[in-house]
Scaffold this active site. Structure first.
Site, PDB file in Angstrom:
ATOM      1  N   SER A 239     127.767 -16.227  14.261  1.00  0.00           N
ATOM      2  CA  SER A 239     128.805 -15.324  13.781  1.00  0.00           C
ATOM      3  C   SER A 239     128.811 -14.067  14.619  1.00  0.00           C
ATOM      4  O   SER A 239     127.791 -13.703  15.233  1.00  0.00           O
ATOM      5  CB  SER A 239     128.532 -14.960  12.310  1.00  0.00           C
ATOM      6  OG  SER A 239     129.361 -13.896  11.876  1.00  0.00           O
TER       7      SER A 239
ATOM      8  N   TYR B 195     122.458 -12.842   5.590  1.00  0.00           N
ATOM      9  CA  TYR B 195     123.419 -13.469   6.488  1.00  0.00           C
ATOM     10  C   TYR B 195     123.268 -12.995   7.933  1.00  0.00           C
ATOM     11  O   TYR B 195     123.227 -13.803   8.859  1.00  0.00           O
ATOM     12  CB  TYR B 195     124.834 -13.188   5.989  1.00  0.00           C
ATOM     13  CG  TYR B 195     125.918 -13.961   6.699  1.00  0.00           C
ATOM     14  CD1 TYR B 195     126.198 -15.279   6.347  1.00  0.00           C
ATOM     15  CD2 TYR B 195     126.676 -13.375   7.701  1.00  0.00           C
ATOM     16  CE1 TYR B 195     127.198 -16.001   6.986  1.00  0.00           C
ATOM     17  CE2 TYR B 195     127.686 -14.085   8.344  1.00  0.00           C
ATOM     18  CZ  TYR B 195     127.939 -15.393   7.979  1.00  0.00           C
ATOM     19  OH  TYR B 195     128.933 -16.091   8.621  1.00  0.00           O
TER      20      TYR B 195
END
Length: 265
Positions: free
Chosen positions: A142, A155
Site C-alpha cells: 500500500s 496496517y
C-alpha cells in the site's frame, strides 16, 4: 511454456483488486485458482470468466485468517493437478479500533491474513517456480507503507513488512526466473472502504486521489513482468511516495542488495 498453460492463484479474489486481477489474467489465457471467503461471489466470477474468456477457473472458499488455510489451498491445487506459476497475495483488511482495546483474536486474525498467510503461500509455491525457472509473485502492499506510522493501526506496519519482504524475495529469487513485486496502490475504488466502515470518510477525499482497480492491476502486472520489485501505480501516488520516503525506492533496493549478507552464499 506459454501463458495459456500457466496457473495463477489469487487470494481475496471475490471483489476489488483481486477480482480485477482475475479478469486481467483470464483475458491473457491463464488458468485461475480463485480464493476468498465468499463461495457465491467466487462462483459467479468464475462463471463470468469462463463465459467471456473460456478460462479454466477453480474456486476454493477459505477463511485465510485460519492458520490451516494455506496448506488447504495448495492441497486443493495439487488435487486439481495445478502447479502455481503466479501468486497474487491480495487478501486484506484494516482494523479500525485502538491497539490496546481491540481483542487479541481480531489482531491475530489481521496478522494471519496479511503477514503469515501470504508468507506461507509464497514459501510453499516457490519450490515449484524454481524448478520451472519461471514464476511471478505480486504482494499487495500500500501507499501506506511509505507513510509515517499511524497511531494504533497495525496496517502501516504490515504493509511495510510486505514492501520490504517483497524486495528481499525478489533479490533472492530473480536469478531463478522468479519476479516478486510489491504493488503499493493508494485510494482505489473497491468494496474495501464499505467492508471497513470508512466509506463516509473516503467519499470526502478529492477525486484526484482515486484510481480505478483496472489501472492499478494493469500497472502492477506490467511491473512484475518487467521484474520491477516495487510498483506505486499512478502519478499522484508516485509523487506522494517520493515525498514520504527519504531514500528513493530504486536506490534503497540496490543499497539493500549490495549489503545482502547472503549474496555470496
Amino acid at each position: 511454456m506459454t501463458a495459456s498453460v500457466r496457473t495463477a492463484l489469487i487470494t481475496g479474489a471475490s471483489a476489488g483488486i483481486g477480482a480485477t486481477f482475475a479478469r486481467h489474467l483470464a483475458a491473457r489465457g491463464y488458468r485461475l485458482l480463485l480464493v476468498a471467503r465468499r463461495a457465491d461471489r467466487l462462483e459467479a466470477l468464475a462463471a463470468q470468466l469462463v463465459e467471456r474468456h473460456g478460462a479454466r477457473c477453480e474456486v476454493f472458499a477459505a477463511d485465510l485468517t485460519d492458520p490451516a488455510a494455506p496448506a488447504a489451498v495448495l492441497d486443493h491445487a495439487e488435487q486439481q493437478g495445478l502447479g502455481i506459476d503466479v501468486l497474487v497475495n491480495n487478501a486484506g483488511l484494516s482494523g479500525r479500533g485502538t491497539f490496546a482495546e481491540t481483542p487479541w483474536q481480531d489482531l491475530a486474525a489481521e496478522i494471519q491474513l496479511m503477514v503469515t498467510t501470504p508468507t506461507e503461500l509464497a514459501h510453499r509455491v516457490v519450490p515449484g517456480m524454481k524448478k520451472n525457472r519461471w514464476g511471478r509473485i505480486v504482494n499487495l502492499s500500500s501507499l501506506a507503507a511509505f507513510a509515517p506510522p499511524a497511531a494504533s493501526l497495525l496496517y502501516t506496519g504490515i504493509k511495510s513488512y510486505t514492501l520490504n519482504t517483497s524486495q528481499a524475495w525478489d533479490m533472492e529469487l530473480k536469478p531463478h526466473g522468479i519476479h516478486v513485486t510489491a504493488l503499493c496502490p493508494g485510494f482505489t475504488r473497491s468494496e474495501f472502504h464499505d467492508v471497513m466502515g470508512t466509506r463516509d470518510e473516503a467519499d470526502h477525499l478529492p477525486k484526484i486521489l482515486w484510481q480505478e482497480p483496472e489501472a492499478v492491476v494493469a500497472e502492477g502486472w506490467a511491473a512484475v513482468m518487467k521484474g520491477k520489485p516495487v510498483c506505486v501505480p499512478g502519478l499522484v501516488n508516485k509523487v506522494s511516495a517520493a515525498a514520504m520516503k527519504p531514500m528513493p525506492t530504486r536506490l534503497g533496493y540496490h543499497a539493500g542488495k549490495a549489503l545482502n549478507p547472503f549474496k555470496n552464499s
